[in-house]
Structure formats: structure tokens, C-alpha cells
Design a protein around this motif. Structure first.
Motif, PDB file in Angstrom:
ATOM      1  N   ARG A 343      19.520 -39.621 -15.981  1.00 14.57           N
ATOM      2  CA  ARG A 343      19.012 -38.424 -16.676  1.00 14.57           C
ATOM      3  C   ARG A 343      20.152 -37.611 -17.279  1.00 14.57           C
ATOM      4  NH1 ARG A 343      14.141 -35.985 -15.212  1.00 14.57           N
ATOM      5  NH2 ARG A 343      14.841 -34.370 -16.665  1.00 14.57           N
ATOM      6  N   TRP A 344      21.210 -37.436 -16.470  1.00 16.41           N
ATOM      7  CA  TRP A 344      22.321 -36.626 -16.949  1.00 16.41           C
ATOM      8  C   TRP A 344      23.065 -37.344 -18.082  1.00 16.41           C
ATOM      9  CZ3 TRP A 344      27.697 -37.752 -15.387  1.00 16.41           C
ATOM     10  CH2 TRP A 344      28.607 -36.921 -16.055  1.00 16.41           C
ATOM     11  N   GLU A 345      23.247 -38.649 -17.974  1.00 18.07           N
ATOM     12  CA  GLU A 345      23.980 -39.365 -19.019  1.00 18.07           C
ATOM     13  C   GLU A 345      23.225 -39.336 -20.349  1.00 18.07           C
ATOM     14  OE1 GLU A 345      25.164 -43.154 -17.392  1.00 18.07           O
ATOM     15  OE2 GLU A 345      27.043 -42.261 -16.681  1.00 18.07           O
ATOM     16  N   ALA A 346      21.918 -39.290 -20.276  1.00 19.53           N
ATOM     17  CA  ALA A 346      21.133 -39.176 -21.516  1.00 19.53           C
ATOM     18  C   ALA A 346      21.414 -37.824 -22.182  1.00 19.53           C
ATOM     19  CB  ALA A 346      19.650 -39.332 -21.210  1.00 19.53           C
ATOM     20  N   VAL A 347      21.544 -36.797 -21.378  1.00 18.18           N
ATOM     21  CA  VAL A 347      21.857 -35.469 -21.913  1.00 18.18           C
ATOM     22  C   VAL A 347      23.274 -35.464 -22.487  1.00 18.18           C
ATOM     23  CG1 VAL A 347      22.304 -33.066 -21.229  1.00 18.18           C
ATOM     24  CG2 VAL A 347      20.231 -34.244 -20.427  1.00 18.18           C
ATOM     25  N   ARG A 348      24.191 -36.104 -21.753  1.00 18.00           N
ATOM     26  CA  ARG A 348      25.588 -36.152 -22.193  1.00 18.00           C
ATOM     27  C   ARG A 348      25.727 -36.933 -23.503  1.00 18.00           C
ATOM     28  NH1 ARG A 348      30.478 -38.855 -20.487  1.00 18.00           N
ATOM     29  NH2 ARG A 348      29.176 -40.451 -19.549  1.00 18.00           N
ATOM     30  N   ASP A 353      25.489 -31.838 -22.650  1.00 17.16           N
ATOM     31  CA  ASP A 353      25.986 -31.561 -21.296  1.00 17.16           C
ATOM     32  C   ASP A 353      26.752 -30.230 -21.296  1.00 17.16           C
ATOM     33  OD1 ASP A 353      26.633 -31.938 -18.615  1.00 17.16           O
ATOM     34  OD2 ASP A 353      28.490 -33.006 -19.090  1.00 17.16           O
ATOM     35  N   HIS A 354      26.728 -29.571 -20.179  1.00 15.25           N
ATOM     36  CA  HIS A 354      27.541 -28.358 -20.042  1.00 15.25           C
ATOM     37  C   HIS A 354      27.829 -28.115 -18.568  1.00 15.25           C
ATOM     38  CE1 HIS A 354      23.939 -26.190 -18.763  1.00 15.25           C
ATOM     39  NE2 HIS A 354      23.326 -26.584 -19.852  1.00 15.25           N
ATOM     40  N   ALA A 355      28.596 -27.076 -18.302  1.00 16.71           N
ATOM     41  CA  ALA A 355      29.010 -26.781 -16.925  1.00 16.71           C
ATOM     42  C   ALA A 355      27.796 -26.490 -16.047  1.00 16.71           C
ATOM     43  CB  ALA A 355      29.959 -25.592 -16.922  1.00 16.71           C
ATOM     44  N   LEU A 356      27.943 -26.750 -14.745  1.00 16.94           N
ATOM     45  CA  LEU A 356      26.867 -26.402 -13.799  1.00 16.94           C
ATOM     46  C   LEU A 356      26.704 -24.896 -13.693  1.00 16.94           C
ATOM     47  CD1 LEU A 356      27.353 -28.827 -10.772  1.00 16.94           C
ATOM     48  CD2 LEU A 356      25.658 -28.940 -12.592  1.00 16.94           C
ATOM     49  N   VAL A 357      27.827 -24.188 -13.696  1.00 14.26           N
ATOM     50  CA  VAL A 357      27.770 -22.723 -13.694  1.00 14.26           C
ATOM     51  C   VAL A 357      27.619 -22.309 -15.155  1.00 14.26           C
ATOM     52  CG1 VAL A 357      28.987 -20.595 -13.145  1.00 14.26           C
ATOM     53  CG2 VAL A 357      29.175 -22.565 -11.631  1.00 14.26           C
ATOM     54  N   TYR A 358      26.454 -21.836 -15.461  1.00 13.26           N
ATOM     55  CA  TYR A 358      26.025 -21.737 -16.850  1.00 13.26           C
ATOM     56  C   TYR A 358      25.397 -20.377 -17.060  1.00 13.26           C
ATOM     57  CZ  TYR A 358      23.351 -23.031 -21.022  1.00 13.26           C
ATOM     58  OH  TYR A 358      22.817 -23.093 -22.271  1.00 13.26           O
ATOM     59  N   THR A 370      18.010 -30.307 -16.636  1.00 11.96           N
ATOM     60  CA  THR A 370      18.574 -31.577 -16.162  1.00 11.96           C
ATOM     61  C   THR A 370      19.975 -31.353 -15.608  1.00 11.96           C
ATOM     62  OG1 THR A 370      17.260 -32.879 -17.703  1.00 11.96           O
ATOM     63  CG2 THR A 370      19.267 -33.896 -16.870  1.00 11.96           C
ATOM     64  N   VAL A 371      20.747 -30.509 -16.275  1.00 16.19           N
ATOM     65  CA  VAL A 371      22.098 -30.225 -15.792  1.00 16.19           C
ATOM     66  C   VAL A 371      22.031 -29.603 -14.398  1.00 16.19           C
ATOM     67  CG1 VAL A 371      24.125 -28.756 -16.152  1.00 16.19           C
ATOM     68  CG2 VAL A 371      23.170 -30.066 -18.072  1.00 16.19           C
ATOM     69  N   VAL A 372      21.194 -28.595 -14.240  1.00 21.29           N
ATOM     70  CA  VAL A 372      21.135 -27.891 -12.955  1.00 21.29           C
ATOM     71  C   VAL A 372      20.541 -28.770 -11.843  1.00 21.29           C
ATOM     72  CG1 VAL A 372      19.927 -26.012 -11.781  1.00 21.29           C
ATOM     73  CG2 VAL A 372      21.156 -25.570 -13.898  1.00 21.29           C
ATOM     74  N   LEU A 425      40.305 -28.033  -3.909  1.00 18.37           N
ATOM     75  CA  LEU A 425      39.391 -28.912  -4.648  1.00 18.37           C
ATOM     76  C   LEU A 425      39.248 -28.429  -6.094  1.00 18.37           C
ATOM     77  CD1 LEU A 425      36.659 -29.375  -1.865  1.00 18.37           C
ATOM     78  CD2 LEU A 425      38.405 -31.033  -2.569  1.00 18.37           C
ATOM     79  N   GLN A 426      40.215 -27.642  -6.510  1.00 21.72           N
ATOM     80  CA  GLN A 426      40.133 -27.053  -7.851  1.00 21.72           C
ATOM     81  C   GLN A 426      39.987 -28.121  -8.942  1.00 21.72           C
ATOM     82  OE1 GLN A 426      39.406 -24.095  -8.533  1.00 21.72           O
ATOM     83  NE2 GLN A 426      39.492 -24.380 -10.757  1.00 21.72           N
ATOM     84  N   PRO A 427      40.759 -29.221  -8.889  1.00 23.47           N
ATOM     85  CA  PRO A 427      40.584 -30.223  -9.955  1.00 23.47           C
ATOM     86  C   PRO A 427      39.148 -30.749 -10.013  1.00 23.47           C
ATOM     87  CG  PRO A 427      42.609 -30.630  -8.734  1.00 23.47           C
ATOM     88  CD  PRO A 427      41.865 -29.566  -7.986  1.00 23.47           C
ATOM     89  N   PHE A 428      38.551 -31.016  -8.849  1.00 24.50           N
ATOM     90  CA  PHE A 428      37.163 -31.523  -8.820  1.00 24.50           C
ATOM     91  C   PHE A 428      36.206 -30.477  -9.407  1.00 24.50           C
ATOM     92  CE2 PHE A 428      32.957 -32.077  -7.129  1.00 24.50           C
ATOM     93  CZ  PHE A 428      32.758 -33.456  -7.149  1.00 24.50           C
ATOM     94  N   PHE A 429      36.320 -29.230  -8.928  1.00 27.57           N
ATOM     95  CA  PHE A 429      35.401 -28.192  -9.397  1.00 27.57           C
ATOM     96  C   PHE A 429      35.621 -27.894 -10.881  1.00 27.57           C
ATOM     97  CE2 PHE A 429      32.665 -26.417  -6.074  1.00 27.57           C
ATOM     98  CZ  PHE A 429      33.090 -27.174  -4.993  1.00 27.57           C
ATOM     99  N   ALA A 430      36.887 -27.925 -11.309  1.00 27.31           N
ATOM    100  CA  ALA A 430      37.168 -27.656 -12.728  1.00 27.31           C
ATOM    101  C   ALA A 430      36.485 -28.704 -13.597  1.00 27.31           C
ATOM    102  CB  ALA A 430      38.679 -27.659 -12.968  1.00 27.31           C
ATOM    103  N   GLN A 431      36.546 -29.957 -13.167  1.00 23.47           N
ATOM    104  CA  GLN A 431      35.984 -31.033 -13.987  1.00 23.47           C
ATOM    105  C   GLN A 431      34.461 -31.088 -13.911  1.00 23.47           C
ATOM    106  OE1 GLN A 431      37.205 -35.028 -12.954  1.00 23.47           O
ATOM    107  NE2 GLN A 431      35.955 -35.928 -14.580  1.00 23.47           N
ATOM    108  N   TRP A 432      33.921 -30.961 -12.709  1.00 26.36           N
ATOM    109  CA  TRP A 432      32.511 -31.280 -12.510  1.00 26.36           C
ATOM    110  C   TRP A 432      31.595 -30.068 -12.450  1.00 26.36           C
ATOM    111  CZ3 TRP A 432      30.694 -35.900 -13.373  1.00 26.36           C
ATOM    112  CH2 TRP A 432      31.576 -36.984 -13.290  1.00 26.36           C
TER     113      TRP A 432
END
Ligand code: ZN
Length: 441
Positions: A343-348, A353-358, A370-372, A425-432
Motif C-alpha cells: 500500500r505504501w509503495e503504491a503511494v510512494r 509519500d511524506h513524513a509520518l509526522v505530518y 495510507t502513510v499514517v 536512533l536519530q538516523p532511523f527517525f530522520a529517514q523513516w
């Protein structure tokens, strides 16, 4: 069904996010609502009166509440009639003298209305039930970071059964034979998890450890209800163990005429059609697991604003899959993960696609949801893979316990997981979490 659970129904509520995000300027904190409702199911109308106790957070000349399409007929402070105005789905009450910061006051509000959503009437089933948009049936602050206790009463014909948020108090029989059903919610909770359902229900009850389970439906027999909800106790046990917090109070599940799934404090509503699906295929427990997971992630630990809504919905989806993994095996978990990713890859793929914190939740699209819901759950799965079982679940438990009864932002979650991991975990949170992910894993 999980995909859409809550999101579509939350739309009217989400439209109010500008109100939610303006929380710091609200100027007051609601402490307690006492609401008495008299629905007229045949006429699809409701009459209500409410006592509202609140504390001023700053010098306060006026009080503004969300009131939907309700018509307020009077506002009183003691015996004094107060001036008020209504517009843009808000009620503005002029206080006779501005309250000082820290002062506590109590107002009484009389109102009536014929809500077209938020309070659903089904005369053919003699049924009435709430759907999320609390402002449509009680003047309130419709924001996830405003927690208050609640006394709720609903007066109904004697043939109807009812379920509502909070601990059930003895039903009163009025002089005219009607029944006044009453509940008390002692723990402050956000308004969007308040609600009730009433109808010509059949019911079944069952004790599960310290928790009394109760199942309600117009169409299903008590035996069928026990079958539909056979896994409820297991689900509560699983989520309680993952949260490190026992379930609190009783838990009720009602099958209503039409809904795509709704969590309320201590009560979940699902549709009669869903009950029929589970009877036909007992493995279809994902929706009821999603709503049960919200009792911890969403209701007890609540996103502080809709920007952080993934902390409610991504979590409920992920926890559902984790439950299915235990109950039905690894393939059931992986199937959920694959579904989220697809589902997410279809949006991407279409650049949505956009950040989870939106921040922009004024008018969420299907892609935003779909993102959330799906990407949010998928990111929790990735974090689980990155940290390993022990660290991940340790962090989830710490996060949940530390924030029980609180409103959270994503930084609260990141902090707990970093503490469990013993590293940034900043790199993970920054990316995802804070960016549209550059590449799928
Ligand atoms: Zn949900």
C-alpha cells in the motif's frame, strides 16, 4: 477494513485539527463533563444538558467550546443566565467576570439537535450510537490533548440495552418507565473516545480474569456473540503484556448497524456485517484486535495533536499484526507487513509519500491515511527488525508505561526507544519518521 478503520470516520474530527493545534491558546482546561442525554430515535433528535467544570489557564473573559450543529438554548452559572453566541460550529460563552488564572468554575449548558453525523440513529433497529465526533452530541473540546473525566447518562425506552464509556452505575427507572443508563469515567480521557451505543440488543457476558467482557448485537444471538468474540480475552492479555499495563475496567464490544470500527474508552463498536464475517471465518479478527489495541495505544497513550496520529493508528495496526503473529503464526504477521508495504509503495510510486509526522491534516487524503496507518505500522516493523526482539519490546513497554494517561509526541517515543537501545536512533527517525523515506528496504 483495518486500513480504513477510524480514518474515514475521523474525517470530521480531523477537519477540526486547527482547533486541536491551537491548544496552547485555549486558555482553559476541562476537568469534568456531566452529560445527560435524551435521544429520540424515531425523530433522530437529541436533547441534552451538561455541567462543565473547568480551570482557567490564563485570565479568561470567554470560554469557547466545539458544538457542531447542536443548538444551545441556555447557558447558566448557578442561577445566572449567561450570554453566548454560536457560529462556525463553536459556542462562545461570555463569563460575567473574567476568571483569574487557576480559578475553577462550573457552567450548565442546555442544548438540542438533530445531528446528521457523530450521532447515528437507526429507527428500524431502535438503535442510536455515537461515531467519534463528540461535538455533535455534547459541547466539548474536540482535541486529543484535552483530557477530562465524564459522567454520562442516556435516557431510553425500557426495552433497550446500552453500553457507554466508563464504569456502569445502576440504571434508574424514571416515573414514566424510561430507563436512565449511567456511566462514570474516573480517568481523564480525550473527548473523541467518549460515546455510547443503545438498541434492542441481545447480549452475552463472560468473565476473563478480572475483566468482565460484554458483547451486544441486534442481529446475533448470545451464542453467536460468544463465538464472534471468542478471542477478545486473548487479545487483551497480549496487549497488556506488550504494554506492561493490565487492562483497566470492563470491556464491551457492540455490533451496530453500520460503522467501519471505532474505539471508545472501554468499548469498541464494529458493524453487524463484520460480526457476520467473523462467524463465517473465525480468523478475521484483525479489526477487533485493532480496536482493542487502541485501549492502550490511542486511548491511554494519545497523540497530542493529529500531526502525531501515527502514534495511534500505526501502532494499532502494528500491534494487531503482532497479535496475529502469536495467535495465527508467522505467515499471518508477514502477510500484514507485506500488505502495508504494498500500500505504501503504491503511494510512494506516485510521489505522494511524506513524513509520518505530518502537519497538514486539515483535509487528509486517502494517501495521507495510507502513510499514517500502513507506513506507520511498516516503520514499527522496520524498527523491530533493526533493534531485535528484546530491545524493541522493552522500549515499547517503557514508552507505554511512561506515558499512560498522557498525550504524546513522536519525540517521546523516540526517547524511550533510544533509552532501550542505548544509542541514538536519530538516523532511523530522520529517514523513516520525519522525512519521506528515500528507499524501501
Ligand atoms: Zn484505529
Amino acid at each position: 477494513m483495518i486500513v480504513r478503520a477510524c480514518a474515514l470516520l475521523l474525517l470530521p474530527l480531523l477537519l477540526a485539527c486547527t482547533v486541536a493545534q491551537a491548544a496552547p491558546s485555549r486558555g482553559f482546561d476541562v476537568l469534568h463533563y456531566a452529560v445527560a442525554l435524551v435521544p429520540d430515535i424515531a425523530a433522530k433528535r437529541v436533547q441534552g444538558q451538561q455541567t462543565l467544570r473547568f480551570r482557567a489557564g490564563q485570565p479568561l473573559p470567554t470560554l469557547t467550546l466545539d458544538v457542531g450543529e447542536l443548538e444551545v438554548t441556555a447557558v447558566m452559572q448557578g442561577n445566572r443566565v449567561l450570554a453566548f453566541e454560536q457560529g462556525d460550529q463553536q459556542l462562545r460563552i461570555r463569563l460575567p467576570t473574567p476568571l483569574k488564572r487557576g480559578a475553577v468554575a462550573e457552567l450548565r449548558i442546555l442544548y438540542q439537535g438533530a445531528p446528521t453525523f457523530g450521532l447515528e440513529f437507526d429507527p428500524a433497529r431502535d438503535e442510536v450510537y455515537t461515531i467519534f465526533s463528540t461535538r455533535q452530541w455534547m459541547p466539548s473540546v474536540d482535541a486529543p490533548d484535552e483530557r477530562a473525566t465524564l459522567d454520562l447518562s442516556v435516557t431510553l425506552p425500557p426495552a433497550l440495552l446500552a453500553t457507554g464509556t466508563g464504569r456502569a452505575l445502576p440504571t434508574r427507572t424514571l416515573a414514566d418507565g424510561r430507563h436512565e443508563h449511567r456511566w462514570r469515567l474516573d480517568t481523564p480521557m480525550p473527548g473523541y473516545v467518549y460515546g455510547f451505543a443503545a438498541g434492542r440488543y441481545q447480549q452475552a457476558t463472560q468473565q476473563h480474569g478480572a475483566v468482565q467482557l460484554r458483547f451486544l448485537s441486534v442481529d446475533r444471538t448470545p451464542a453467536q456473540l460468544r463465538s464472534v468474540f471468542a478471542r477478545t480475552g486473548d487479545m487483551l492479555d497480549f496487549f497488556a503484556a506488550r504494554a506492561g499495563l493490565p487492562y483497566r475496567g470492563d470491556y464491551q464490544q457492540a455490533l451496530v448497524a453500520s460503522t467501519i470500527g471505532q474505539e471508545m474508552a472501554g468499548v469498541s463498536l464494529m458493524s453487524e456485517a463484520y460480526g457476520q464475517d467473523v462467524l463465517a471465518d473465525p480468523s478475521q479478527t484483525a479489526l477487533m484486535a485493532h480496536e482493542a489495541a487502541h485501549q492502550w495505544w490511542g486511548n491511554r497513550v494519545t497523540c497530542a495533536s493529529w500531526q502525531h496520529f501515527w502514534l495511534n493508528e500505526g501502532f494499532a495496526n502494528f500491534m494487531t499484526a503482532a497479535y496475529l503473529q502469536q495467535a495465527q503464526g508467522e505467515a499471518a504477521y508477514q502477510s500484514q507487513v507485506q500488505r502495508w508495504r504494498t500500500r505504501w509503495e503504491a503511494v510512494r510510486a506516485k510521489g505522494a509519500d511524506h513524513a509520518l509526522v505530518y502537519a497538514n491534516w486539515d483535509s487528509p487524503s486517502g494517501d495521507d491515511r495510507t502513510v499514517v496507518y500502513q507506513k506507520g505500522a511498516y516503520v514499527l516493523h522496520l524498527l523491530r527488525s533493526e533493534l531485535g526482539e528484546e530491545v524493541f519490546w522493552h522500549g515499547i513497554g517503557d514508552y507505554t508505561r511512561a506515558n499512560d494517561g498522557r498525550s504524546v509526541v513522536t519525540a517521546d517515543f523516540q526517547r524511550a526507544m533510544e533509552k532501550a537501545a542505548g544509542r541514538s536512533l536519530q538516523p532511523f527517525f530522520a529517514q523513516w519518521v520525519y522525512a519521506a523515506a528515500a528507499a524501501a528496504r
